[in-house]
Design a protein around this motif. Structure first.
Motif, PDB file in Angstrom:
ATOM      1  N   THR A   1       0.577   0.671   0.251  1.00  0.00           N
ATOM      2  CA  THR A   1      -0.859   0.403   0.188  1.00  0.00           C
ATOM      3  C   THR A   1      -1.524   0.765   1.511  1.00  0.00           C
ATOM      4  O   THR A   1      -2.589   1.415   1.540  1.00  0.00           O
ATOM      5  CB  THR A   1      -1.119  -1.087  -0.127  1.00  0.00           C
ATOM      6  OG1 THR A   1      -0.599  -1.384  -1.417  1.00  0.00           O
ATOM      7  CG2 THR A   1      -2.610  -1.412  -0.098  1.00  0.00           C
TER       8      THR A   1
ATOM      9  N   ASN B   1     -11.662  -2.607   0.463  1.00  0.00           N
ATOM     10  CA  ASN B   1     -11.259  -1.285  -0.019  1.00  0.00           C
ATOM     11  C   ASN B   1     -10.299  -0.591   0.947  1.00  0.00           C
ATOM     12  O   ASN B   1      -9.836  -1.173   1.934  1.00  0.00           O
ATOM     13  CB  ASN B   1     -12.493  -0.414  -0.279  1.00  0.00           C
ATOM     14  CG  ASN B   1     -13.374  -0.292   0.963  1.00  0.00           C
ATOM     15  OD1 ASN B   1     -12.881  -0.291   2.093  1.00  0.00           O
ATOM     16  ND2 ASN B   1     -14.683  -0.191   0.757  1.00  0.00           N
ATOM     17  N   GLU B   2     -10.001   0.666   0.650  1.00  0.00           N
ATOM     18  CA  GLU B   2      -9.037   1.423   1.456  1.00  0.00           C
ATOM     19  C   GLU B   2      -9.528   1.642   2.886  1.00  0.00           C
ATOM     20  O   GLU B   2      -8.725   1.724   3.818  1.00  0.00           O
ATOM     21  CB  GLU B   2      -8.742   2.764   0.789  1.00  0.00           C
ATOM     22  CG  GLU B   2      -7.955   2.633  -0.505  1.00  0.00           C
ATOM     23  CD  GLU B   2      -7.867   3.935  -1.258  1.00  0.00           C
ATOM     24  OE1 GLU B   2      -6.732   4.386  -1.531  1.00  0.00           O
ATOM     25  OE2 GLU B   2      -8.921   4.512  -1.577  1.00  0.00           O
TER      26      GLU B   2
ATOM     27  N   LYS C   1      -5.808   8.508   3.502  1.00  0.00           N
ATOM     28  CA  LYS C   1      -7.088   8.867   2.898  1.00  0.00           C
ATOM     29  C   LYS C   1      -8.212   8.856   3.930  1.00  0.00           C
ATOM     30  O   LYS C   1      -9.160   9.637   3.849  1.00  0.00           O
ATOM     31  CB  LYS C   1      -7.412   7.906   1.754  1.00  0.00           C
ATOM     32  CG  LYS C   1      -8.552   8.371   0.861  1.00  0.00           C
ATOM     33  CD  LYS C   1      -8.629   7.526  -0.400  1.00  0.00           C
ATOM     34  CE  LYS C   1      -9.747   8.013  -1.318  1.00  0.00           C
ATOM     35  NZ  LYS C   1      -9.813   7.200  -2.567  1.00  0.00           N
TER      36      LYS C   1
ATOM     37  N   SER D   1      -1.212   4.718   2.218  1.00  0.00           N
ATOM     38  CA  SER D   1      -2.132   5.458   1.349  1.00  0.00           C
ATOM     39  C   SER D   1      -3.567   5.380   1.873  1.00  0.00           C
ATOM     40  O   SER D   1      -4.309   6.369   1.863  1.00  0.00           O
ATOM     41  CB  SER D   1      -2.060   4.892  -0.074  1.00  0.00           C
ATOM     42  OG  SER D   1      -3.031   5.498  -0.906  1.00  0.00           O
ATOM     43  N   SER D   2      -3.943   4.209   2.364  1.00  0.00           N
ATOM     44  CA  SER D   2      -5.295   4.018   2.897  1.00  0.00           C
ATOM     45  C   SER D   2      -5.499   4.802   4.185  1.00  0.00           C
ATOM     46  O   SER D   2      -6.539   5.455   4.378  1.00  0.00           O
ATOM     47  CB  SER D   2      -5.548   2.522   3.151  1.00  0.00           C
ATOM     48  OG  SER D   2      -5.420   1.787   1.956  1.00  0.00           O
TER      49      SER D   2
END
Length: 331
Positions: free
Chosen positions: A222, A68-69, A229, A225-226
């Motif tokens: 990708t 996951n992130e 967050k 963005s991770s």
């Protein structure tokens, strides 16, 4: 040309002084700030982890192993060994079904002092997952698995996966790695020295490629963005780079490296840069970064206020008495 330094005061006197070299440009190639050390060779250390993580994302290992992130963010981290970091790392090991001892990063106590103390009081000893580079190493192993490459010696210079990392670095730096610029990092993977101007190029190219449509742009977005967050996963709850990313809501990416290095990219103002504390003392890094950000008007008033404790850091002794401060000087 500017002169950059960081003074460490005890009372009203300068007790120590750290010299800094730096280069900042925009995506049009205009130099916005320079100490005229463009050709100085610097090992970027952990500041380039975002590029070391690109082959991992390009391999689609995160899709294959349902990562996951949080996993992606910590792949770029110099984590402090907090519970939030260990939780993500332990789950990652289980997802790819390997043993912790297969990580070749080495072992050290958590960098975060309370976490280190808690580990000691629990009667447990640190493992490879407490190493601040554990996320990077799990990303390398995961990438090897996804590419069906043997990972036993994944840290070796001639290993196929390290070759992928070198190719990525050379593209973003716009420079070939020279034989006399090859070393070994603290976590045992190959580390490469680049000229200041090439390190600056890497941040400019990060900004450009983020908005392109090619093999790197999707992976870069990708990763970013991770990180945006979960910014605390790349450092910790009181890490300078984590706070900058968090408070600017990802508009500014920055990542520190050992021996006083920091790379940054402002994706809105399209400005990227590098700085290096010449004596390698990391304590000087936040103050000079904030001074450069202020000089180039990269922060809003609200952001400056939220980050002001890094601009002039207060020094306290063991009795919690304020005995001095750390302040950046730009002439």
């Amino acid at each position: 040309m500017v002169s950059l330094s960081v003074n460490v005061y005890r009372g009203k006197l300068v007790e120590s002084k750290h010299q800094v070299i730096s280069l900042v440009k925009n995506t049009n190639g205009k130099i916005l700030l320079t100490t005229h050390n463009e050709n100085e060779l610097v090992y970027p250390r952990s500041s380039i982890k975002i590029f070391q993580a690109l082959p991992f994302i390009n391999s689609n290992a995160h899709i294959k192993y349902k990562l996951n992130e949080k996993n992606i963010a910590i792949a770029c981290s110099s984590h402090k060994g907090e519970i939030q970091h260990l939780n993500v790392l332990n789950k990652w090991v289980n997802k790819i079904n390997i043993h912790v001892k297969e990580l070749k990063c080495g072992i050290h106590n958590p960098i975060d002092l309370p976490s280190s103390n808690n580990l000691l009081l629990s009667g447990k000893t640190p493992t490879q997952l407490h190493n601040n580079c554990a996320g990077k190493h799990l990303a390398m192993i995961s990438g090897c698995l996804a590419y069906n490459i043997k990972y036993k010696n994944y840290i070796d210079f001639y290993h196929p996966y390290q070759k992928l990392i070198r190719q990525t670095l050379e593209i973003f730096m716009e420079s070939k790695i020279q034989k006399n610029c090859i070393g070994i990092d603290g976590c045992s993977v190959p580390q490469y020295a680049f000229k200041i101007k090439h390190l600056c190029n890497s941040m400019i190219n990060l900004i450009i490629e983020k908005n392109n449509n090619n093999e790197y742009s999707k992976s870069i977005n990708t990763i970013l963005s991770s990180i945006n967050k979960f910014p605390e996963l790349i450092g910790g709850h009181d890490s300078f780079d984590s706070e900058v990313i968090k408070i600017t809501k990802g508009r500014i990416f920055c990542k520190g490296g050992a021996e006083g290095v920091l790379l940054f990219a402002d994706f809105t103002k399209k400005v990227g840069g590098v700085m290096k504390i010449l004596d390698g003392n990391d304590r000087a890094r936040p103050a000079i970064t904030m001074r450069i950000f202020s000089q180039l008007n990269l922060l809003s008033g609200k952001e400056k206020k939220l980050l002001k404790h890094w601009a002039i850091e207060q020094i306290y002794n063991h009795n919690k008495k304020n005995v001095g401060q750390i302040k950046a000087i730009l002439d």
